[in-house]
Design an enzyme around this catalytic site. Structure first.
Site, PDB file in Angstrom:
ATOM      1  N   LEU A 115     -54.378  15.428  -3.566  1.00 31.28           N
ATOM      2  CA  LEU A 115     -55.112  16.422  -2.798  1.00 31.28           C
ATOM      3  C   LEU A 115     -55.291  15.952  -1.359  1.00 31.28           C
ATOM      4  O   LEU A 115     -54.950  14.828  -1.005  1.00 31.28           O
ATOM      5  CB  LEU A 115     -56.472  16.665  -3.461  1.00 31.28           C
ATOM      6  CG  LEU A 115     -56.406  17.224  -4.895  1.00 31.28           C
ATOM      7  CD1 LEU A 115     -57.751  17.079  -5.587  1.00 31.28           C
ATOM      8  CD2 LEU A 115     -55.955  18.675  -4.885  1.00 31.28           C
ATOM      9  N   TYR A 166     -63.925  14.564  -1.559  1.00 23.17           N
ATOM     10  CA  TYR A 166     -62.588  15.163  -1.456  1.00 23.17           C
ATOM     11  C   TYR A 166     -61.570  14.130  -1.913  1.00 23.17           C
ATOM     12  O   TYR A 166     -61.765  12.934  -1.795  1.00 23.17           O
ATOM     13  CB  TYR A 166     -62.279  15.711  -0.063  1.00 23.17           C
ATOM     14  CG  TYR A 166     -62.437  14.797   1.124  1.00 23.17           C
ATOM     15  CD1 TYR A 166     -61.500  13.822   1.425  1.00 23.17           C
ATOM     16  CD2 TYR A 166     -63.520  14.943   1.982  1.00 23.17           C
ATOM     17  CE1 TYR A 166     -61.630  13.010   2.536  1.00 23.17           C
ATOM     18  CE2 TYR A 166     -63.664  14.134   3.107  1.00 23.17           C
ATOM     19  CZ  TYR A 166     -62.722  13.173   3.372  1.00 23.17           C
ATOM     20  OH  TYR A 166     -62.844  12.363   4.485  1.00 23.17           O
ATOM     21  N   CYS A 167     -60.487  14.608  -2.503  1.00 25.15           N
ATOM     22  CA  CYS A 167     -59.443  13.774  -3.085  1.00 25.15           C
ATOM     23  C   CYS A 167     -60.024  12.714  -4.029  1.00 25.15           C
ATOM     24  O   CYS A 167     -59.783  11.521  -3.869  1.00 25.15           O
ATOM     25  CB  CYS A 167     -58.603  13.107  -1.996  1.00 25.15           C
ATOM     26  SG  CYS A 167     -56.991  12.471  -2.578  1.00 25.15           S
ATOM     27  N   PRO A 168     -60.800  13.147  -5.036  1.00 23.66           N
ATOM     28  CA  PRO A 168     -61.396  12.172  -5.961  1.00 23.66           C
ATOM     29  C   PRO A 168     -60.329  11.509  -6.827  1.00 23.66           C
ATOM     30  O   PRO A 168     -59.307  12.114  -7.151  1.00 23.66           O
ATOM     31  CB  PRO A 168     -62.337  13.034  -6.811  1.00 23.66           C
ATOM     32  CG  PRO A 168     -61.740  14.406  -6.767  1.00 23.66           C
ATOM     33  CD  PRO A 168     -61.117  14.539  -5.403  1.00 23.66           C
ATOM     34  N   LYS A 179     -68.915   7.191  -1.665  1.00 25.17           N
ATOM     35  CA  LYS A 179     -67.500   6.859  -1.469  1.00 25.17           C
ATOM     36  C   LYS A 179     -67.187   6.658   0.015  1.00 25.17           C
ATOM     37  O   LYS A 179     -67.604   7.442   0.861  1.00 25.17           O
ATOM     38  CB  LYS A 179     -66.627   7.989  -2.019  1.00 25.17           C
ATOM     39  CG  LYS A 179     -65.128   7.834  -1.757  1.00 25.17           C
ATOM     40  CD  LYS A 179     -64.362   8.979  -2.386  1.00 25.17           C
ATOM     41  CE  LYS A 179     -62.885   8.964  -1.988  1.00 25.17           C
ATOM     42  NZ  LYS A 179     -62.122  10.044  -2.657  1.00 25.17           N
TER      43      LYS A 179
END
Length: 302
Positions: A115, A166-168, A179
């Site tokens: 992602l 976002y983009c886990p 994070k």
């Protein structure tokens, strides 16, 4: 010059690391001769160069695979959203791209899955290229990067998915549940690239809001087959804030290099020679051509 033999365990000293990391990252010095790591500290100064880092990644992987010589790569971009292949499957993808364009963000589609992420002058992109891929398990490769960043910045760093970022991913890196980095990897030939996206400073809430808006617009109506991130603006934070210390990108890079210097020589000049060799240029041009083709289709769809 580039014929050294390296084991799958090379790269990190077993000093300054907890016992678990010492076991995983133990160096057997008898298994290699040359302890040099080549540094590529790349500056992206022009919008037209936004595909260059990923083109370099393909070429460096080929070089490392053939020469068994580790390389580390730092790079920073202007405000850019790097999209993954899953993003292209958003039901209203075009509208999401238009929003990014309206906010004056560059965007492109990388040649790997996953992602999207936001990069800018406060984000350090850092890649470790290692040979002997077949002797390095996927999880061990991730742990090498996590262990290096722990030794560099804080033993409080934990690995584990931060779902509402976002983009886990499984190897999100966090302090106190916030994070600040994500790790991915790419494998080709007999080499592996372990890539870290590290939020050093800047406006992290703005980055998270941008990606939240992108998915809210782009994922309407909602895709029922892919779970896109439900982003919480509090889920991510900059490393300088988490460490309660002023931290620039240059200082972060030097801290990383200082950990590596405990056991390795860092070559800051040799990459220029590699970069101008014919095999490197051929691999670079091939990857760049593929990326241009992929992104031309993206722009045409928009």
């Amino acid at each position: 010059m580039f014929n050294s033999t390296f084991t799958s365990n090379l790269l990190f000293s077993n000093t300054l690391l907890p016992l678990h990391d010492k076991i995983i990252l133990l160096i057997k010095r008898s298994d290699y001769v040359n302890n040099t790591i080549i540094l590529y500290d790349q500056k992206i100064s022009s919008n037209k160069d936004m595909l260059v880092p990923f083109s370099d990644t393909g070429a460096i992987l080929k070089f490392v695979s053939e020469n068994r010589q580790p390389v580390i790569h730092f790079w920073v971009t202007p405000p850019t959203v790097i999209l993954g292949m899953q993003d292209k499957r958003l039901n209203n993808f075009k509208a999401g791209l238009q929003m990014l364009s309206d906010k004056n963000y560059l965007f492109y589609l990388r040649n790997s899955g996953g992602l999207g992420v936001v990069t800018d002058q406060g984000i350090l992109n850092f890649t470790i290229f290692l040979p002997d891929k077949d002797n390095l398990l996927i999880d061990d490769a991730y742990e090498k990067m996590a262990a290096l960043l722990r030794a560099t910045f804080s033993e409080q760093i934990k690995a584990g998915e931060i779902v509402h970022s976002y983009c886990p991913g499984t190897y999100d890196l966090s302090i106190d549940g916030k994070k600040f980095a994500g790790i991915s990897q790419r494998r080709s030939g007999n080499a592996v690239a372990i890539m870290a996206y590290i939020s050093i400073n800047g406006n992290q809430k703005k980055r998270s809001q941008l990606m939240k808006s992108f998915y809210e617009i782009g994922n309407y109506p909602q895709n029922q087959q892919i779970d896109y991130p439900d982003i919480d603006l509090q889920a991510m934070e900059n490393l300088d804030t988490l460490l309660k210390n002023d931290l620039t990108l240059d200082l972060a890079k030097e801290k990383i290099l200082n950990v590596l210097k405990q056991d390795y020589q860092i070559s800051r000049k040799e990459f220029f020679i590699i970069q101008n060799s014919q095999p490197y240029r051929e691999a670079y041009d091939k990857t760049l051509k593929d990326l241009i083709k992929r992104n031309k289709v993206l722009l045409e769809e928009r």
